[in-house]
Design an enzyme around this catalytic site. Structure first.
Site, PDB file in Angstrom:
ATOM      1  N   ASN A   1      60.847 -27.838 -68.606  1.00  0.00           N
ATOM      2  CA  ASN A   1      59.880 -28.768 -68.042  1.00  0.00           C
ATOM      3  C   ASN A   1      60.436 -29.133 -66.661  1.00  0.00           C
ATOM      4  O   ASN A   1      61.502 -29.741 -66.556  1.00  0.00           O
ATOM      5  CB  ASN A   1      59.784 -30.007 -68.947  1.00  0.00           C
TER       6      ASN A   1
ATOM      7  N   TYR B   1      47.410 -32.657 -52.955  1.00  0.00           N
ATOM      8  CA  TYR B   1      48.135 -31.375 -52.893  1.00  0.00           C
ATOM      9  C   TYR B   1      48.787 -31.190 -51.524  1.00  0.00           C
ATOM     10  O   TYR B   1      49.981 -30.881 -51.419  1.00  0.00           O
ATOM     11  CB  TYR B   1      47.121 -30.265 -53.170  1.00  0.00           C
TER      12      TYR B   1
ATOM     13  N   LYS C   1      52.741 -31.085 -50.300  1.00  0.00           N
ATOM     14  CA  LYS C   1      53.285 -29.909 -49.610  1.00  0.00           C
ATOM     15  C   LYS C   1      54.015 -30.318 -48.324  1.00  0.00           C
ATOM     16  O   LYS C   1      55.083 -29.792 -48.009  1.00  0.00           O
ATOM     17  CB  LYS C   1      52.174 -28.903 -49.292  1.00  0.00           C
TER      18      LYS C   1
HETATM   19  C1  AKB Z   1      44.627 -23.659 -53.647  1.00  0.00           C
HETATM   20  O1  AKB Z   1      43.500 -23.234 -53.362  1.00  0.00           O
HETATM   21  O2  AKB Z   1      44.855 -24.817 -54.034  1.00  0.00           O
HETATM   22  C2  AKB Z   1      45.795 -22.721 -53.448  1.00  0.00           C
HETATM   23  C3  AKB Z   1      46.362 -22.830 -52.084  1.00  0.00           C
HETATM   24  C4  AKB Z   1      45.685 -22.227 -50.931  1.00  0.00           C
HETATM   25  O3  AKB Z   1      47.393 -23.429 -51.910  1.00  0.00           O
HETATM   26  N1  AKB Z   1      45.390 -21.379 -53.715  1.00  0.00           N
END
Ligand code: AKB
Length: 315
Positions: free
Chosen positions: A53, A142, A146
């Site tokens: 995990n 997301y 990143k």
């Molecule tokens: C997504 O679409 O979330 C991934 C990316 C481009 O990081 N494929």
């Protein structure tokens, strides 16, 4: 010979990266960390595996110690659209797994590969030929994880000499394991429909351009960067990469050359459309080309032919 731990080895990238790494470094030198099924066929027979995990630092440290690991590929991820629907999960996995890997790497002197993404850019980033170093103000969970990942990975390198390296992956197109919850997933799903002879409903509008890449090039990128001469790396976290940039009409056209009766219609997913609209159209990946010899082999036509061939053989 490297001793490698892959975290997330059953996912879209991990399931193919593990096979490629084992062919280079030997089955016994690549330890496949897994979290949840489904497991690829022959997964438990093809080399060492360990349940991990990514949010449990002791499990990562235990595997690194037991298998004398010197390189970690951290592929644990919640993709962009899923992370927007479940921000807490997106945040926990995106940041937590990386911090754990970095801390273990610092203690046991490992190198760390982490995928960043075109999602690390945002609506006020230059859209065309997006430079390596430019505005990064993403508006998705997301993307925020990143950017944080890129910065903290550079921090661990600069302060503690942890050998961190990363690429900003575009949408990855593959025929072994399906991606899940990404904004670019449509570019994989369209092939499965075409080969089955079914129509495809596209969730993003015509004219929505995003960078994409075929899996064999993505595997080369990860491995070649980790093998690159550190003296030549001016950048580390993270390199712009691209292999092709297209919109739905272009991939539809490429597939129709093989299946003239194939049909695509649109039903726009507002979440995916808004994420796609916030991302660049096409990155400038000249730093990766100059610093470690990045060179993709598949364009849209070549990838389309290979995807169709492979999927037809699978069915
Ligand atoms: C997504 O679409 O979330 C991934 C990316 C481009 O990081 N494929």
């Amino acid at each position: 010979m490297k001793r490698i731990l892959i975290i997330g080895s059953t996912g879209q990238i991990g399931s193919e990266l593990s096979v490629r790494l084992r062919s280079i470094y030997g089955d016994g030198n690549v330890i496949c960390g897994y979290f949840a099924p489904p497991f690829p066929e022959g997964f438990f027979e093809s080399g060492p595996t360990v349940e991990i995990n990514a949010l449990d630092i002791d499990q990562i440290a235990g595997a690194v110690k037991k298998y004398k690991i010197d390189t970690i590929y951290n592929l644990a991820a919640i993709l962009s659209a899923t992370a927007e629907k479940n921000p807490k999960l997106g945040w926990d996995v995106g940041v937590g797994s990386l911090m754990n890997c970095l801390d273990v790497a610092r203690e046991y002197k490992c190198g760390v590969f982490t995928p960043s993404s075109i999602g690390a850019f945002g609506p006020n980033t230059p859209k065309d030929n997006t430079p390596q170093d430019t505005i990064q103000r993403p508006n998705t969970v997301y993307g925020i994880t990143k950017v944080l990942g890129e910065l903290v990975s550079d921090y661990y390198y600069n302060h503690w000499q942890v050998d961190t390296r990363s690429v900003r992956f575009p949408g990855i197109i593959s025929n072994v394991t399906l991606p899940g919850g990404g904004t670019t997933d449509y570019a994989v799903e369209i092939f499965y429909k075409a080969v089955k002879g079914e129509p495809f409903t596209c969730p993003v509008k015509a004219g929505t351009f995003m960078d994409m890449m075929y899996m064999p090039d993505a595997l080369d990128a990860a491995i070649n960067l980790m093998e690159a001469d550190p003296a030549k790396l001016v950048h580390r976290n993270s390199f712009n990469l691209t292999a092709m940039s297209f919109d739905p009409e272009m991939i539809y056209g490429a597939i129709k050359k093989h299946y003239p009766d194939f049909r695509m219609e649109y039903s726009i997913d507002p979440l995916k459309q808004s994420i796609a609209d916030s991302w660049p159209n096409k990155l400038d990946d000249s730093c990766a080309r100059e610093e470690w010899g990045w060179q993709p082999h598949y364009d849209l036509e070549k990838m389309t032919a290979d995807m169709i061939l492979k999927l037809k053989t699978k069915n």
